[in-house]
Design an enzyme around this catalytic site. Structure first.
Site, PDB file in Angstrom:
ATOM      1  N   ASP A 191      -4.788   3.581  -1.469  1.00 32.99           N
ATOM      2  CA  ASP A 191      -5.823   3.880  -0.480  1.00 32.99           C
ATOM      3  C   ASP A 191      -6.334   5.300  -0.634  1.00 32.99           C
ATOM      4  OD1 ASP A 191      -6.059   1.503   1.193  1.00 32.99           O
ATOM      5  OD2 ASP A 191      -3.955   1.858   1.695  1.00 32.99           O
TER       6      ASP A 191
ATOM      7  N   MET B 131     -12.046   4.471   0.170  1.00 31.97           N
ATOM      8  CA  MET B 131     -12.646   4.707   1.488  1.00 31.97           C
ATOM      9  C   MET B 131     -13.283   6.083   1.418  1.00 31.97           C
ATOM     10  SD  MET B 131      -9.560   3.041   3.647  1.00 31.97           S
ATOM     11  CE  MET B 131      -8.512   3.162   2.196  1.00 31.97           C
TER      12      MET B 131
ATOM     13  N   HIS C  79      -1.349  -1.331  -4.125  1.00 37.85           N
ATOM     14  CA  HIS C  79      -2.615  -0.958  -3.480  1.00 37.85           C
ATOM     15  C   HIS C  79      -2.640   0.552  -3.232  1.00 37.85           C
ATOM     16  CE1 HIS C  79      -6.098  -2.031  -0.897  1.00 37.85           C
ATOM     17  NE2 HIS C  79      -5.654  -1.102  -0.061  1.00 37.85           N
TER      18      HIS C  79
ATOM     19  N   ASP D  46      -6.526  -6.512   4.646  1.00 35.49           N
ATOM     20  CA  ASP D  46      -5.896  -5.199   4.568  1.00 35.49           C
ATOM     21  C   ASP D  46      -5.811  -4.587   5.961  1.00 35.49           C
ATOM     22  OD1 ASP D  46      -5.061  -2.659   3.932  1.00 35.49           O
ATOM     23  OD2 ASP D  46      -6.822  -2.139   2.725  1.00 35.49           O
TER      24      ASP D  46
ATOM     25  N   SER E 122       0.844  -1.199   0.000  1.00 37.14           N
ATOM     26  CA  SER E 122       0.000   0.000   0.000  1.00 37.14           C
ATOM     27  C   SER E 122       0.878   1.248   0.000  1.00 37.14           C
ATOM     28  CB  SER E 122      -0.896   0.024   1.240  1.00 37.14           C
ATOM     29  OG  SER E 122      -1.441   1.321   1.388  1.00 37.14           O
TER      30      SER E 122
ATOM     31  N   MET F 284      -8.863   8.184   0.415  1.00 34.83           N
ATOM     32  CA  MET F 284      -9.680   8.564   1.592  1.00 34.83           C
ATOM     33  C   MET F 284     -10.151  10.000   1.449  1.00 34.83           C
ATOM     34  SD  MET F 284      -7.211   7.090   4.564  1.00 34.83           S
ATOM     35  CE  MET F 284      -6.486   5.452   4.474  1.00 34.83           C
TER      36      MET F 284
ATOM     37  N   MET G 186     -11.497  -6.039   5.938  1.00 29.01           N
ATOM     38  CA  MET G 186     -10.598  -5.096   6.621  1.00 29.01           C
ATOM     39  C   MET G 186     -10.167  -5.694   7.953  1.00 29.01           C
ATOM     40  SD  MET G 186     -10.084  -2.461   4.707  1.00 29.01           S
ATOM     41  CE  MET G 186      -9.123  -1.548   5.927  1.00 29.01           C
TER      42      MET G 186
ATOM     43  N   PHE H 138      -6.148   4.669   8.660  1.00 32.31           N
ATOM     44  CA  PHE H 138      -4.733   4.908   8.936  1.00 32.31           C
ATOM     45  C   PHE H 138      -3.918   3.624   8.807  1.00 32.31           C
ATOM     46  CE2 PHE H 138      -7.212   8.096  11.084  1.00 32.31           C
ATOM     47  CZ  PHE H 138      -6.532   9.273  10.782  1.00 32.31           C
ATOM     48  N   GLY H 139      -2.677   3.789   8.351  1.00 34.46           N
ATOM     49  CA  GLY H 139      -1.749   2.668   8.334  1.00 34.46           C
ATOM     50  C   GLY H 139      -1.158   2.479   9.726  1.00 34.46           C
TER      51      GLY H 139
ATOM     52  N   GLY I   7      -2.419  -4.109   9.114  1.00 33.02           N
ATOM     53  CA  GLY I   7      -1.645  -4.836  10.117  1.00 33.02           C
ATOM     54  C   GLY I   7      -1.014  -6.118   9.608  1.00 33.02           C
TER      55      GLY I   7
HETATM   56  C1  DX5 Z   1      -6.155   1.354   6.036  1.00 31.63           C
HETATM   57  C2  DX5 Z   1      -5.721   1.067   4.609  1.00 31.63           C
HETATM   58  C3  DX5 Z   1      -4.610   0.094   4.509  1.00 31.63           C
HETATM   59  C4  DX5 Z   1      -3.323   0.567   5.102  1.00 31.63           C
HETATM   60  C5  DX5 Z   1      -2.561  -0.630   5.582  1.00 31.63           C
HETATM   61  O1  DX5 Z   1      -7.245   2.201   6.006  1.00 31.63           O
HETATM   62  O2  DX5 Z   1      -6.810   0.550   3.878  1.00 31.63           O
HETATM   63  O3  DX5 Z   1      -4.399  -0.296   3.157  1.00 31.63           O
HETATM   64  O4  DX5 Z   1      -2.542   1.279   4.217  1.00 31.63           O
HETATM   65  O5  DX5 Z   1      -1.450  -0.184   6.254  1.00 31.63           O
HETATM   66  P1  DX5 Z   1      -0.630  -1.106   7.242  1.00 31.63           P
HETATM   67  O6  DX5 Z   1      -0.112  -2.242   6.449  1.00 31.63           O
HETATM   68  O7  DX5 Z   1       0.427  -0.189   7.738  1.00 31.63           O
HETATM   69  O8  DX5 Z   1      -1.596  -1.559   8.312  1.00 31.63           O
HETATM   70 ZN    ZN Z   2      -6.489  -0.362   1.751  1.00 30.36          ZN
END
Ligand code: DX5
Ligand code: ZN
Length: 218
Positions: free
Chosen positions: A38, A71, A36, A177, A11, A40, A139, A145-146, A179
């Site tokens: 993301d 998202m 990927h 997706d 991502s 938002m 999810m 957030f990552g 963690g």
């Molecule tokens: C969260 C995103 C994920 C995110 C995953 O809202 O959809 O794709 O980037 O990030 P990590 O791998 O750091 O959890």
């Molecule tokens: Zn994602």
């Protein structure tokens, strides 16, 4: 049934945005399968990431399929802007749109259509759309957030999706997706997921290629 090939999709939410091109090239060279993206909007989730212009910029640095994860509150309104850029577009079951129509629009353009389910949402809400999606995105963190910890309880949803696939005539990817690291990737694949999104673990790894191989279980 033989296990499906595991697809790893880094991502770019976790990349250095100031060097987007070289970051995309880095994961491409390191053996990523898909990229990927993301998207938002600050309404559907409490974060604003990037839109079509950024995805277009990323697309100029790789030939890998772009897996766009929307998202956003109104995916139907924005999907036409992503269609020329993406290989797959996933929208949320919780967003404000005619889900069947959105999925049909994406498929009608020749892309894979995905349906995503956030952690608090029962997976059963996706079931009426079986046969209309190519990817079911479970999810494994709350979207936005990552860098959040993997929610192990979501593996129950993955297992349920496997049962849908086994009992019916419908085939689809099961994507997880949030963690994802070496341990949670293995647990997800064990439960039946075949498409792994990983932001932090890939982009912050000391050795990107080795990390992608580990996620793929190689
Ligand atoms: C969260 C995103 C994920 C995110 C995953 O809202 O959809 O794709 O980037 O990030 P990590 O791998 O750091 O959890
Ligand atoms: Zn994602």
């Amino acid at each position: 049934m033989p296990r499906r090939k595991t697809i790893v999709a880094p991502s770019i939410l976790a990349c250095d945005f100031s060097r987007l091109g070289s970051e995309v090239e880095r994961v491409d060279r390191a053996g990523a399968d898909w990229i990927h993206c993301d998207v938002m909007d600050g309404h559907f989730v409490d974060n604003i990431s990037f839109g079509p212009a950024f995805v277009e910029a990323a697309s100029r640095h790789t030939k890998l399929p772009l897996d766009v994860h929307l998202m956003i509150e109104r995916p139907d309104h924005y999907i036409p802007r992503f269609l020329p850029l993406a290989a797959s577009i996933t929208s949320h079951v919780e967003a404000q749109h005619d889900i069947s129509r959105t999925l049909a629009t994406v498929r009608g353009a020749g892309l894979l259509a995905g349906l995503a389910v956030s952690p608090p949402t029962p997976i059963e809400l996706a079931k009426p759309f079986l046969g209309q999606f190519d990817i079911l995105l479970v999810m494994t963190v709350n979207p936005g957030f990552g860098g959040q910890p993997f929610l192990t309880a979501m593996l129950e949803k993955v297992a349920e999706a496997v049962r849908w696939r086994e009992e019916g005539v419908f085939d689809f990817h099961i994507e997880v997706d949030g963690g994802i690291n070496e341990q949670t990737a293995a647990a997800s694949v064990q439960s039946g997921a075949n498409l792994l999104v990983a932001g932090t673990s890939v982009f912050k790894a000391a050795d990107t290629a080795a990390e992608i191989r580990k996620l793929r279980g190689e």
